[in-house]
Write a protein that holds these residues in place. Structure first.
Motif, short mmCIF file in Angstrom:
data_model
loop_
_atom_site.label_atom_id
_atom_site.label_comp_id
_atom_site.label_asym_id
_atom_site.label_seq_id
_atom_site.Cartn_x
_atom_site.Cartn_y
_atom_site.Cartn_z
N THR A 122 -6.70 -0.41 -5.15
CA THR A 122 -8.11 -0.76 -4.87
C THR A 122 -8.20 -2.07 -4.11
O THR A 122 -8.97 -2.19 -3.14
N LEU A 123 -7.41 -3.06 -4.51
CA LEU A 123 -7.37 -4.34 -3.81
C LEU A 123 -6.95 -4.14 -2.36
O LEU A 123 -7.54 -4.73 -1.44
N ALA A 124 -5.96 -3.31 -2.14
CA ALA A 124 -5.48 -3.04 -0.79
C ALA A 124 -6.58 -2.41 0.07
O ALA A 124 -6.72 -2.73 1.25
N THR A 125 -7.39 -1.52 -0.54
CA THR A 125 -8.49 -0.90 0.23
C THR A 125 -9.52 -1.94 0.64
O THR A 125 -10.11 -1.84 1.71
N LEU A 126 -9.74 -2.92 -0.22
CA LEU A 126 -10.69 -3.99 0.10
C LEU A 126 -10.15 -4.85 1.24
O LEU A 126 -10.89 -5.20 2.17
N GLU A 127 -8.87 -5.18 1.17
CA GLU A 127 -8.27 -6.05 2.18
C GLU A 127 -8.19 -5.37 3.54
O GLU A 127 -8.23 -6.04 4.58
N ASN A 158 8.55 -8.50 -14.02
CA ASN A 158 8.16 -9.49 -15.03
C ASN A 158 6.70 -9.35 -15.43
O ASN A 158 5.96 -10.33 -15.54
N ALA A 159 6.29 -8.09 -15.66
CA ALA A 159 4.92 -7.76 -16.11
C ALA A 159 3.85 -8.17 -15.10
O ALA A 159 2.70 -8.41 -15.45
N ARG A 160 4.25 -8.23 -13.83
CA ARG A 160 3.28 -8.58 -12.77
C ARG A 160 3.37 -7.54 -11.66
O ARG A 160 4.46 -7.09 -11.30
N LEU A 161 2.21 -7.16 -11.13
CA LEU A 161 2.15 -6.14 -10.09
C LEU A 161 2.49 -6.74 -8.74
O LEU A 161 1.89 -7.75 -8.33
N VAL A 162 3.41 -6.11 -8.05
CA VAL A 162 3.81 -6.55 -6.71
C VAL A 162 3.42 -5.45 -5.73
O VAL A 162 3.91 -4.32 -5.81
N LEU A 163 2.52 -5.78 -4.82
CA LEU A 163 2.00 -4.84 -3.84
C LEU A 163 2.61 -5.13 -2.47
O LEU A 163 2.41 -6.22 -1.92
N ASP A 167 -2.86 -11.87 -9.95
CA ASP A 167 -4.02 -12.74 -10.19
C ASP A 167 -5.27 -12.31 -9.43
O ASP A 167 -6.34 -12.89 -9.61
N LYS A 168 -5.15 -11.30 -8.57
CA LYS A 168 -6.30 -10.84 -7.80
C LYS A 168 -6.87 -9.51 -8.31
O LYS A 168 -7.83 -8.99 -7.73
N HIS A 203 -8.43 -8.55 -11.09
CA HIS A 203 -9.58 -8.42 -11.99
C HIS A 203 -10.86 -9.03 -11.44
O HIS A 203 -11.72 -9.50 -12.20
N SER A 204 -11.00 -9.00 -10.14
CA SER A 204 -12.23 -9.49 -9.53
C SER A 204 -13.35 -8.48 -9.73
O SER A 204 -13.10 -7.30 -10.02
N ASP A 205 -14.59 -8.92 -9.59
CA ASP A 205 -15.73 -8.01 -9.72
C ASP A 205 -15.67 -6.91 -8.66
O ASP A 205 -16.06 -5.76 -8.91
N GLU A 206 -15.16 -7.26 -7.47
CA GLU A 206 -15.07 -6.28 -6.37
C GLU A 206 -14.11 -5.16 -6.72
O GLU A 206 -14.40 -3.97 -6.51
N VAL A 207 -12.96 -5.52 -7.29
CA VAL A 207 -11.99 -4.51 -7.71
C VAL A 207 -12.57 -3.70 -8.87
O VAL A 207 -12.47 -2.47 -8.90
N ASP A 208 -13.20 -4.40 -9.82
CA ASP A 208 -13.80 -3.71 -10.97
C ASP A 208 -14.78 -2.62 -10.55
O ASP A 208 -14.83 -1.54 -11.14
N SER A 209 -15.56 -2.90 -9.52
CA SER A 209 -16.63 -1.98 -9.12
C SER A 209 -16.10 -0.75 -8.38
O SER A 209 -16.83 0.23 -8.23
N ARG A 210 -14.85 -0.80 -7.93
CA ARG A 210 -14.31 0.30 -7.11
C ARG A 210 -13.16 1.06 -7.77
O ARG A 210 -12.84 2.18 -7.38
N VAL A 211 -12.53 0.47 -8.79
CA VAL A 211 -11.28 1.02 -9.30
C VAL A 211 -11.46 2.39 -9.97
O VAL A 211 -10.58 3.25 -9.87
#
Length: 210
Positions: free
Chosen positions: A39-44, A68-73, A80-81, A83-91
């Motif tokens: 979802t973040l990638a679609t926004l970017e 290490n429990a972190r997403l690598v795209l 750290d990116k 859980h933004s409102d923008e991602v929340d609204s589209r995921v």
């Protein structure tokens, strides 16, 4: 060993899974991070998520890793990116498409082939790991879900707006054609509304035999 946890947002799944992973010395995996990263990638890249074919083609080109429990795209740590409102609204829209779910589920299974894991999401116990060694379904009242999300401090929405957003998202998740949010018949149900994180962890750890 596979420990699978499902449930709606704000039930403590991520925090609890993190703690249990550390205590048992196993890998923590958050399935939602994979959908959030797409979802973040679609926004970017300004991808139109209403065009399913374009969205599916785009999603399948993304390289998703969990280190290490972190997403690598695509080679970049984006944890750290996510859980933004923008991602929340589209995921929920992105994760509702069966072809994208198949792509993510295959990646999740690939990652877990060689190690013991604890994973959490919406359909871990029912679709992704139906034969998990241990299954749990965490729940909480909508008021508690919203309050916990609000206290995380990652949203710019008011408490009432967060509550409405969670209500809408849960409704979408429970009615997905594939990977719907529901309790597996053999999953242990826990209402976390009145329980502390420590109490929930103790209950879950008490059910696991290592």
């Amino acid at each position: 060993m596979v420990i699978a946890i499902d449930g709606p947002a704000g039930t403590g799944k991520s925090t609890i899974a993190h703690i249990i992973a550390e205590k048992l010395g196993i890998t923590y995996l958050n399935s939602g991070s994979f959908y959030r990263a797409i979802t973040l990638a679609t926004l970017e890249k300004n991808i139109d998520i209403t065009d399913d074919k374009t969205l599916i083609d785009f999603a399948k080109k993304q390289q998703l890793d969990y280190i290490n429990a972190r997403l690598v795209l695509n080679g970049t740590d984006v944890e750290d990116k996510l859980h933004s409102d923008e991602v929340d609204s589209r995921v929920s829209k992105v994760s509702s498409i069966p072809e994208i779910r198949h792509f993510v589920n295959a990646r999740l299974r690939e990652i877990t082939q060689s190690q013991s894991i604890i994973c959490e999401g919406r359909d871990m116990t029912t679709v992704v790991f139906p034969n998990a060694d241990y299954k749990f379904y965490l729940d909480a009242s909508i008021d508690v879900q919203a309050e916990r999300r609000f206290k995380q401090g990652v949203s710019n929405l008011s408490l009432e707006e967060i509550k409405e957003a969670i209500r809408k998202r849960d409704e979408i998740d429970k009615n997905k054609k594939e990977g719907a949010l529901k309790k597996a018949e053999d999953a242990i149900y826990l209402d976390t509304s009145l329980l502390t994180i420590t109490q929930v962890c103790e209950i879950i750890l008490g059910k696991i035999h290592v």
